[in-house]
Design a protein around this motif. Structure first.
Motif, PDB file in Angstrom:
ATOM      1  N   GLU A 103      25.814  28.239  51.531  1.00 33.12           N
ATOM      2  CA  GLU A 103      26.102  27.265  50.481  1.00 33.12           C
ATOM      3  C   GLU A 103      26.028  27.888  49.097  1.00 33.12           C
ATOM      4  O   GLU A 103      26.756  27.490  48.186  1.00 33.12           O
ATOM      5  CB  GLU A 103      25.113  26.092  50.581  1.00 33.12           C
ATOM      6  N   ARG A 104      25.150  28.869  48.941  1.00 32.47           N
ATOM      7  CA  ARG A 104      24.955  29.504  47.631  1.00 32.47           C
ATOM      8  C   ARG A 104      25.106  31.023  47.714  1.00 32.47           C
ATOM      9  O   ARG A 104      24.428  31.767  47.025  1.00 32.47           O
ATOM     10  CB  ARG A 104      23.573  29.134  47.081  1.00 32.47           C
ATOM     11  N   SER A 105      26.032  31.466  48.549  1.00 28.90           N
ATOM     12  CA  SER A 105      26.251  32.910  48.678  1.00 28.90           C
ATOM     13  C   SER A 105      27.673  33.184  49.138  1.00 28.90           C
ATOM     14  O   SER A 105      28.255  32.425  49.911  1.00 28.90           O
ATOM     15  CB  SER A 105      25.253  33.523  49.660  1.00 28.90           C
ATOM     16  N   GLU A 106      28.212  34.299  48.651  1.00 29.81           N
ATOM     17  CA  GLU A 106      29.562  34.700  49.024  1.00 29.81           C
ATOM     18  C   GLU A 106      29.751  36.180  48.762  1.00 29.81           C
ATOM     19  O   GLU A 106      28.975  36.815  48.043  1.00 29.81           O
ATOM     20  CB  GLU A 106      30.604  33.903  48.225  1.00 29.81           C
ATOM     21  N   ILE A 107      30.793  36.737  49.377  1.00 29.73           N
ATOM     22  CA  ILE A 107      31.195  38.120  49.141  1.00 29.73           C
ATOM     23  C   ILE A 107      32.667  38.114  48.764  1.00 29.73           C
ATOM     24  O   ILE A 107      33.471  37.379  49.351  1.00 29.73           O
ATOM     25  CB  ILE A 107      30.935  39.006  50.369  1.00 29.73           C
ATOM     26  N   LEU A 108      33.025  38.934  47.775  1.00 26.01           N
ATOM     27  CA  LEU A 108      34.380  38.951  47.244  1.00 26.01           C
ATOM     28  C   LEU A 108      34.998  40.332  47.381  1.00 26.01           C
ATOM     29  O   LEU A 108      34.309  41.346  47.210  1.00 26.01           O
ATOM     30  CB  LEU A 108      34.375  38.576  45.753  1.00 26.01           C
ATOM     31  N   SER A 109      36.300  40.369  47.665  1.00 25.95           N
ATOM     32  CA  SER A 109      37.051  41.627  47.585  1.00 25.95           C
ATOM     33  C   SER A 109      38.031  41.508  46.435  1.00 25.95           C
ATOM     34  O   SER A 109      38.750  40.516  46.304  1.00 25.95           O
ATOM     35  CB  SER A 109      37.793  41.911  48.898  1.00 25.95           C
ATOM     36  N   MET A 110      38.041  42.541  45.575  1.00 22.54           N
ATOM     37  CA  MET A 110      38.811  42.460  44.321  1.00 22.54           C
ATOM     38  C   MET A 110      39.604  43.740  44.103  1.00 22.54           C
ATOM     39  O   MET A 110      39.171  44.647  43.384  1.00 22.54           O
ATOM     40  CB  MET A 110      37.857  42.194  43.155  1.00 22.54           C
ATOM     41  N   PRO A 111      40.786  43.865  44.704  1.00 23.79           N
ATOM     42  CA  PRO A 111      41.627  45.051  44.483  1.00 23.79           C
ATOM     43  C   PRO A 111      42.498  44.899  43.243  1.00 23.79           C
ATOM     44  O   PRO A 111      42.727  43.792  42.753  1.00 23.79           O
ATOM     45  CB  PRO A 111      42.488  45.078  45.752  1.00 23.79           C
ATOM     46  N   ALA A 112      42.991  46.022  42.735  1.00 24.53           N
ATOM     47  CA  ALA A 112      43.916  45.985  41.595  1.00 24.53           C
ATOM     48  C   ALA A 112      44.625  47.319  41.457  1.00 24.53           C
ATOM     49  O   ALA A 112      44.125  48.359  41.899  1.00 24.53           O
ATOM     50  CB  ALA A 112      43.179  45.653  40.300  1.00 24.53           C
ATOM     51  N   ARG A 113      45.806  47.269  40.838  1.00 15.98           N
ATOM     52  CA  ARG A 113      46.552  48.474  40.471  1.00 15.98           C
ATOM     53  C   ARG A 113      46.897  48.380  38.987  1.00 15.98           C
ATOM     54  O   ARG A 113      47.422  47.366  38.523  1.00 15.98           O
ATOM     55  CB  ARG A 113      47.847  48.583  41.282  1.00 15.98           C
ATOM     56  N   LEU A 114      46.597  49.432  38.243  1.00 17.10           N
ATOM     57  CA  LEU A 114      46.859  49.441  36.811  1.00 17.10           C
ATOM     58  C   LEU A 114      48.293  49.875  36.515  1.00 17.10           C
ATOM     59  O   LEU A 114      49.020  50.320  37.411  1.00 17.10           O
ATOM     60  CB  LEU A 114      45.876  50.377  36.109  1.00 17.10           C
ATOM     61  N   ALA A 115      48.688  49.776  35.254  1.00 14.70           N
ATOM     62  CA  ALA A 115      50.062  50.117  34.867  1.00 14.70           C
ATOM     63  C   ALA A 115      50.391  51.574  35.134  1.00 14.70           C
ATOM     64  O   ALA A 115      51.543  51.923  35.409  1.00 14.70           O
ATOM     65  CB  ALA A 115      50.280  49.777  33.394  1.00 14.70           C
ATOM     66  N   ASP A 116      49.382  52.457  35.056  1.00 18.56           N
ATOM     67  CA  ASP A 116      49.634  53.881  35.295  1.00 18.56           C
ATOM     68  C   ASP A 116      49.535  54.246  36.776  1.00 18.56           C
ATOM     69  O   ASP A 116      49.635  55.427  37.132  1.00 18.56           O
ATOM     70  CB  ASP A 116      48.669  54.742  34.481  1.00 18.56           C
ATOM     71  N   GLY A 117      49.345  53.252  37.633  1.00 23.16           N
ATOM     72  CA  GLY A 117      49.252  53.496  39.072  1.00 23.16           C
ATOM     73  C   GLY A 117      47.839  53.640  39.589  1.00 23.16           C
ATOM     74  O   GLY A 117      47.632  53.663  40.812  1.00 23.16           O
ATOM     75  N   SER A 118      46.864  53.746  38.715  1.00 25.24           N
ATOM     76  CA  SER A 118      45.467  53.845  39.168  1.00 25.24           C
ATOM     77  C   SER A 118      45.126  52.640  40.031  1.00 25.24           C
ATOM     78  O   SER A 118      45.497  51.504  39.711  1.00 25.24           O
ATOM     79  CB  SER A 118      44.517  53.896  37.960  1.00 25.24           C
ATOM     80  N   VAL A 119      44.404  52.893  41.120  1.00 22.39           N
ATOM     81  CA  VAL A 119      44.194  51.830  42.098  1.00 22.39           C
ATOM     82  C   VAL A 119      42.781  51.903  42.669  1.00 22.39           C
ATOM     83  O   VAL A 119      42.182  52.972  42.769  1.00 22.39           O
ATOM     84  CB  VAL A 119      45.256  51.928  43.221  1.00 22.39           C
ATOM     85  N   GLY A 120      42.248  50.743  43.022  1.00 22.19           N
ATOM     86  CA  GLY A 120      40.917  50.697  43.601  1.00 22.19           C
ATOM     87  C   GLY A 120      40.552  49.277  43.982  1.00 22.19           C
ATOM     88  O   GLY A 120      41.363  48.341  43.877  1.00 22.19           O
ATOM     89  N   MET A 121      39.306  49.103  44.424  1.00 17.05           N
ATOM     90  CA  MET A 121      38.857  47.781  44.847  1.00 17.05           C
ATOM     91  C   MET A 121      37.346  47.671  44.690  1.00 17.05           C
ATOM     92  O   MET A 121      36.622  48.641  44.917  1.00 17.05           O
ATOM     93  CB  MET A 121      39.212  47.511  46.312  1.00 17.05           C
ATOM     94  N   LYS A 122      36.902  46.478  44.318  1.00 13.93           N
ATOM     95  CA  LYS A 122      35.463  46.195  44.297  1.00 13.93           C
ATOM     96  C   LYS A 122      35.117  45.231  45.416  1.00 13.93           C
ATOM     97  O   LYS A 122      35.834  44.263  45.660  1.00 13.93           O
ATOM     98  CB  LYS A 122      35.032  45.607  42.956  1.00 13.93           C
ATOM     99  N   TRP A 123      34.009  45.509  46.093  1.00 12.46           N
ATOM    100  CA  TRP A 123      33.450  44.645  47.137  1.00 12.46           C
ATOM    101  C   TRP A 123      32.101  44.191  46.591  1.00 12.46           C
ATOM    102  O   TRP A 123      31.211  45.003  46.383  1.00 12.46           O
ATOM    103  CB  TRP A 123      33.290  45.456  48.425  1.00 12.46           C
TER     104      TRP A 123
END
Length: 373
Positions: A103-123
C-alpha cells in the motif's frame, strides 16, 4: 565477492555445482556444463587474450563519487536542455513503469535516451515505512550508446536527490515573477538540502523559511546551512506568505497547503504516489492556478495532480509542461504573474543527464570495476 589477482586462474567443480571461471579481479561468469562445452575442455589451455578482449568492464560508482563529479551549474544547464529536448521530440522518455509492492511501497523503472544518444535507466524503490533504510533507494545503469555495453552502475540514491533538487530550482527559475531572495522549504529531510543547494546555485538567496514538524530535523538543517543563510523557522502558511518561492518535500497524505495567492510559486516534490497529497484540491483547481508538470502521463498516475485529474476537476490539456515553458520564453513570461504549481514527478532524462556527467568526469582508474562477458 571472491577476488583474485591472477588473470590465469580457472577453478572447476563438477557435479551439481556450476563451474566458476575467474579472470582478473573478480568472478566474471558462472559456467554451466553447456557453457563448458561451448568454450571447450577446461583442462586444455585456453586463450587468455581472447577471454580478456571479450570482457566488458563496468565502473561501480558510489554516492561519494557521484557527488564529487557533479558540477551543479553545469547540471542545471544540462537538465534544462533535457527537459526542452524531450518537449521538442529530440530526447525520448517513456512513461515509467510502477510496480506496487504494498500500500505504501513501489519500485519504478525509468529509462531514457538523450538527444546525443546517451542512454540508461534507473531502478528505484520508494518504501515509505522504511525504518532501517532510506525510503528511496536507486541504481542507475549507464550504457554505451554505440553498442549497449553497461559502462557504469551508479548509486542512484544520491543521484536522485541531486537531480530532484536541481529540477525544483529550475521550476522556480522559470515560474517565479522575480528572482527570489528568499525561499520556503516545507519538509526538512535529506531532499530539502539539495533543494536549497540548487536554488542557491541559481539565485542570490539570503533568507530561508524552513518548516518541519520534527524539531531534530529543523535543528540539523540549521546546523548545515546557518553559516550561509539566515534560517527562520515558520509554519507552512507563514512560509507561503513570506517566501518568493516554496518547495514542499513531505510524504503527507493530507494537504499542508490549503491557500495561496498569485504570484506565488510552489514546487511539489513529495506526492509521488496516488495517496500522497501536499496541496489541497481547492488550490489546484482554482482558475488562477497554473499547473505545470514534467510529464503529463506521470501526473495522472502518481503525481500531485493525480486526484484532480482522476475526478475530472481539471483536464490534462490544461496542464503545462516544464519543457515547453523552457523552450518558449514568451509563455514563461506570461505565467510568472500567476499562482503556479510545478508537479515534479521525475524523469529518466534527469537521471541519464546526471549519469553522463558523472561518467564523463570520473577518474576511471580510481573506480572499482565489474568485468564480465
Amino acid at each position: 565477492m571472491v577476488q583474485t589477482n591472477s588473470v590465469q586462474t580457472f577453478t572447476e567443480t563438477r557435479g551439481k555445482i556450476p563451474t566458476t571461471l575467474i579472470v582478473g579481479k573478480v568472478i566474471v561468469r558462472v559456467l554451466s556444463d553447456k557453457d563448458l562445452r561451448y568454450v571447450g575442455n577446461m583442462e586444455k589451455q585456453l586463450t587468455y587474450k581472447k577471454l580478456i578482449q571479450n570482457m566488458v568492464e563496468t565502473l561501480l560508482i558510489d554516492s561519494e563519487t557521484v557527488r564529487s563529479n557533479i558540477d551543479p551549474s553545469n547540471l542545471v544547464n544540462q537538465i534544462e536542455e533535457g527537459f526542452a529536448n524531450e518537449h521538442r521530440g529530440k530526447a525520448y522518455n517513456p512513461e515509467r513503469e510502477q510496480i506496487s509492492t504494498g500500500e505504501r511501497s513501489e519500485i519504478l523503472s525509468m529509462p531514457a535516451r538523450l538527444a546525443d544518444g546517451s542512454v540508461g535507466m534507473k531502478w528505484v524503490s520508494d518504501f515509505l515505512d522504511n525504518e532501517d533504510a532510506p525510503p528511496v533507494m536507486g541504481t542507475v545503469i549507464y550504457n554505451d550508446k554505440r553498442d549497449g555495453k553497461p559502462l557504469a552502475i551508479i548509486d542512484g540514491t544520491e543521484l536522485t536527490r541531486i537531480r530532484t533538487g536541481c529540477a525544483a530550482a529550475i521550476g522556480s527559475k522559470y515560474l517565479t515573477d522575480k528572482k527570489p531572495s528568499s525561499i520556503g522549504i516545507i519538509g526538512l529531510g535529506a531532499q530539502s538540502e539539495e533543494v536549497l543547494r540548487y536554488h542557491g546555485e541559481i539565485f542570490d538567496l539570503d533568507t530561508i523559511y524552513a518548516s518541519d514538524i520534527d524539531d531534530s530535523a529543523y535543528e540539523e538543517f540549521v546546523q548545515k546551512f546557518e553559516q550561509e543563510y539566515d534560517i527562520r523557522r515558520c509554519e507552512g502558511t507563514e512560509c507561503i506568505k513570506k517566501s518568493d518561492a516554496i518547495t514542499t518535500v513531505t510524504p503527507t497524505t493530507s494537504p499542508i497547503i490549503n491557500s495561496a495567492t498569485p504570484p506565488t510559486h510552489i514546487n511539489a516534490l513529495g506526492a509521488d504516489m496516488p495517496q500522497k497529497q501536499e496541496i489541497s484540491k481547492s488550490v489546484l483547481s482554482d482558475p488562477e492556478t497554473t499547473l505545470v508538470t514534467d510529464d503529463k502521463r506521470q501526473s495522472k498516475t502518481g503525481g500531485e495532480f493525480s486526484s484532480i485529474l482522476e475526478s475530472n476537476t481539471v483536464n490534462l490539456s490544461e496542464i503545462q509542461k516544464l519543457g515547453h515553458i523552457i523552450d518558449d520564453e514568451k509563455l514563461a513570461d506570461q505565467l510568472k504573474s500567476n499562482l503556479t504549481v510545478f508537479d515534479s514527478t521525475g524523469l529518466g532524462i534527469q537521471d541519464v543527464v546526471s549519469a553522463r556527467m558523472v561518467y564523463e568526469s570520473v577518474d576511471k582508474d580510481q573506480c572499482q570495476t565489474f568485468e564480465f562477458f
